[in-house]
Scaffold this motif. Structure first.
Motif, PDB file in Angstrom:
ATOM      1  N   ARG A 121      38.889  48.019  40.666  1.00  7.79           N
ATOM      2  CA  ARG A 121      37.877  48.469  41.287  1.00  7.79           C
ATOM      3  C   ARG A 121      37.950  49.797  41.772  1.00  7.79           C
ATOM      4  O   ARG A 121      39.203  50.213  42.000  1.00  7.79           O
ATOM      5  CB  ARG A 121      37.325  47.477  42.254  1.00  7.79           C
ATOM      6  CG  ARG A 121      38.654  47.508  43.176  1.00  7.79           C
ATOM      7  CD  ARG A 121      38.354  46.330  44.387  1.00  7.79           C
ATOM      8  NE  ARG A 121      39.485  46.294  45.416  1.00  7.79           N
ATOM      9  CZ  ARG A 121      39.719  45.273  46.300  1.00  7.79           C
ATOM     10  NH1 ARG A 121      38.854  44.299  46.343  1.00  7.79           N
ATOM     11  NH2 ARG A 121      40.516  45.291  47.244  1.00  7.79           N
ATOM     12  N   ALA A 155      32.304  53.454  34.367  1.00  7.78           N
ATOM     13  CA  ALA A 155      32.722  52.320  33.959  1.00  7.78           C
ATOM     14  C   ALA A 155      34.134  52.516  33.199  1.00  7.78           C
ATOM     15  O   ALA A 155      34.679  51.472  33.359  1.00  7.78           O
ATOM     16  CB  ALA A 155      31.700  51.959  32.790  1.00  7.78           C
ATOM     17  N   PRO A 167      32.840  47.521  41.414  1.00 10.69           N
ATOM     18  CA  PRO A 167      33.501  46.486  41.011  1.00 10.69           C
ATOM     19  C   PRO A 167      34.440  46.437  39.605  1.00 10.69           C
ATOM     20  O   PRO A 167      33.804  47.157  38.569  1.00 10.69           O
ATOM     21  CB  PRO A 167      32.792  45.268  40.742  1.00 10.69           C
ATOM     22  CG  PRO A 167      31.645  45.879  40.856  1.00 10.69           C
ATOM     23  CD  PRO A 167      31.293  47.181  41.000  1.00 10.69           C
ATOM     24  N   MET A 168      35.727  46.197  39.478  1.00  9.85           N
ATOM     25  CA  MET A 168      36.250  46.380  38.076  1.00  9.85           C
ATOM     26  C   MET A 168      35.206  45.694  36.886  1.00  9.85           C
ATOM     27  O   MET A 168      34.585  44.377  37.342  1.00  9.85           O
ATOM     28  CB  MET A 168      37.361  45.300  38.363  1.00  9.85           C
ATOM     29  CG  MET A 168      38.372  45.443  36.975  1.00  9.85           C
ATOM     30  SD  MET A 168      39.770  44.127  36.750  1.00  9.85           S
ATOM     31  CE  MET A 168      40.490  44.435  38.474  1.00  9.85           C
ATOM     32  N   GLY A 169      35.332  46.260  35.865  1.00 14.07           N
ATOM     33  CA  GLY A 169      34.336  45.824  34.692  1.00 14.07           C
ATOM     34  C   GLY A 169      33.084  45.971  35.136  1.00 14.07           C
ATOM     35  O   GLY A 169      32.183  45.501  34.127  1.00 14.07           O
ATOM     36  N   ALA A 170      32.380  46.860  35.879  1.00 17.32           N
ATOM     37  CA  ALA A 170      31.140  47.177  35.831  1.00 17.32           C
ATOM     38  C   ALA A 170      30.580  48.071  34.476  1.00 17.32           C
ATOM     39  O   ALA A 170      31.631  48.724  34.073  1.00 17.32           O
ATOM     40  CB  ALA A 170      30.759  48.376  37.083  1.00 17.32           C
ATOM     41  N   ARG A 213      37.538  49.986  34.336  1.00 19.77           N
ATOM     42  CA  ARG A 213      37.645  48.963  33.576  1.00 19.77           C
ATOM     43  C   ARG A 213      38.733  47.976  33.854  1.00 19.77           C
ATOM     44  O   ARG A 213      38.633  46.890  33.674  1.00 19.77           O
ATOM     45  CB  ARG A 213      37.977  49.664  31.959  1.00 19.77           C
ATOM     46  CG  ARG A 213      38.155  48.504  31.094  1.00 19.77           C
ATOM     47  CD  ARG A 213      38.519  49.303  29.598  1.00 19.77           C
ATOM     48  NE  ARG A 213      39.040  47.903  28.830  1.00 19.77           N
ATOM     49  CZ  ARG A 213      39.734  48.049  27.867  1.00 19.77           C
ATOM     50  NH1 ARG A 213      40.379  49.314  27.577  1.00 19.77           N
ATOM     51  NH2 ARG A 213      40.241  46.966  27.027  1.00 19.77           N
TER      52      ARG A 213
END
Lengths: 329, 329
Positions: free
Chosen positions: A253, A246, A151-154, A250
């Protein structure tokens, strides 16, 4: 588990499970047609693939056959995304020192990464067709991971949990095209032709302690035309694969099947040699004022094999020849 | 022919043929399951798809239904490769002038192009999730092509013959992340989140004379929160799509399903406005010394529609809202 993709009439080949010692293989197409399919449906296929792998290692798998790396495509012959970092800062610092270029901002705290082409990966024994010998043909020995969905922002820890498989990579480069493309700010493009892969993709558990801190702590042995070129170890990677994934996630996804590369494996010790010609050349520039080593010629071979302490090569071996590409019609 | 991809449980959706006037559609999954499948088997599927398209336009296609752009994914929800150029040099020159940066070498003779992420394209009505409002959220209205297979070294004429479909693109950009990424030399990465597409991909013949010289000669109308932002025409593209494809294929072959973008459509005439906020801002910098226009906020909408002389929108319409991405688990 260990996997390979056997070449077939289908563009994505056919999934095979490979024994731990790389001696035998068995078709796994009834569980997942392709490795990309397996990675996309990982939770569903992991258990049956594991059972098949166990039976292959025990010698009881029906229909098994001798494993032939020459019959292999890249583990993923193509995929949705290929992102390559430069996570061994020793390499980047040598390049900066030799060319006296401005340091990359935040080099120590933000990974650098380029988007590569993922539509056409080369197998471990495939000839490498290139259009022109004068373009500065170079190899780059790397490690990489194949991810599940991210996912975005993991964060780095969550990202690391999405590592499905580890791979060994030769990121072919055309050095004469790089500087202009870097200057445009748009980044590497023509200087990065199709990327090659060792035949076998493995689950991280296969490496035992050599997979640690999100790093592949193996020596990557490199030979050029049969002569030793280097054996740098993956332990000195300055960013972990968790951090690299990551970074990639950022602002968006990542789809399952994303390949993330380490960049050229590079060690501070000069005794480890290099995993690309460009690095040897910058060391020559730093030491002697000018490079002595030329880039590759058509017909040259490169051989790459990561080895553990016992001398095993968990990913198998890359052994390729560069050739003149046929003329376009 | 006109195609759309209807969202379904499958990640690549389901292929539909859309009528010339975009009023009706019919499932084409029995001919090719997905648009990528159709592009990869183009020679085999072209005739039956054409027959279905003809019957749909004549009102005799069985099982047709009203076409709903809100039910559409991107024509290719994901593909093997996405390469985006900056082929309207007016745009690049404005950027250089405003920021007083060093001109890109050979800007007039060699296209600049970056490798984008092709693993997750957004549909024409999808919300656009982004992690942070302060990153300089911007749209970029573009045209693009979807190619068949292109051999390494194809010239512009041969490359142009491999254009299968034309598309209309919104290449989302995060402007605050761009300058650092350009400085690294590795190129755009985090500053290019998932790219959006108008609902309908069309064969070049659908445009008549508006597809000429490898260019889409249509006005691209852009509105931001309902207000006019620009209507630049694709005719001023300084490199043709044939030239752009040939550039991408110089050192490697391109797989079928490759998407090549034009970069932000930009015209010399100020009356045409702009297709991205960054360009309006650099014009403000040039004219007034400082930008007045801010970037997008969460909740803002962008609307894009290419129109022919009769006011038809052959690709349909992009109408999207930017939203805060959900937190990663």
């Amino acid at each position: 588990m260990k996997f390979a993709t056997l070449k077939s009439a289908a563009p994505d080949g056919r999934l095979a499970v490979v024994s731990r010692d790389l001696s035998r293989a068995v078709d796994a197409g009834s569980i997942a047609a392709t490795l990309l399919d397996a990675v996309e449906r990982w939770d569903d296929v992991q258990a049956p693939l594991r059972a098949l792998y166990d039976s292959l290692n025990e010698g009881s798998a029906e229909g098994s056959f001798p494993f032939d790396p020459a019959a292999c495509a890249a583990p993923l012959p193509r995929t949705w995304q290929w992102c390559d970092a430069s996570a061994f800062l020793n390499h980047g610092r040598l390049m900066e020192r030799a060319f006296n270029t401005e340091p990359i901002p935040d080099f120590d705290t933000i990974p650098v990464m380029y988007q590569g082409a993922s539509d056409d990966f080369l197998g471990p024994r495939d000839d490498v067709p290139l259009p022109d010998e004068s373009l500065g043909i170079d190899f780059e020995g790397e490690f990489g991971v194949i991810t599940g969905p991210v996912p975005m922002g993991a964060d780095a820890a969550a990202a690391l949990r999405q590592v499905r498989l580890l791979v060994q990579i030769n990121d072919w480069s055309l050095r004469k095209l790089g500087p202009r493309e870097m200057k445009t700010g748009f980044g590497f493009f023509q200087c990065k032709p199709s990327t090659s892969f060792a035949p076998v993709a493995i689950t991280p558990d296969e490496l035992g302690d050599a997979w640690h801190d999100g790093r592949v702590k193996l020596d990557l042995h490199v030979q050029w035309n049969g002569a030793w070129f280097g054996n740098p170890n993956g332990a000195e990677m300055n960013y972990s694969f968790g951090q690299l994934i990551a970074h990639a996630a950022r602002t968006r996804r990542l789809s399952a099947g994303t390949v993330i590369g380490s960049g050229t494996v590079s060690n501070e010790s000069r005794a480890a040699g290099s995993a690309c010609i460009a690095e040897r050349r910058v060391i020559e520039i730093i030491d002697d004022g000018a490079p002595r080593t030329e880039f590759m010629r058509f017909g040259d071979r490169v051989w790459m094999e990561a080895r553990d302490g016992a001398g095993n090569a968990p990913f198998g071996t890359i052994d390729q020849r560069v050739v003149l590409a046929p003329a376009a019609d």
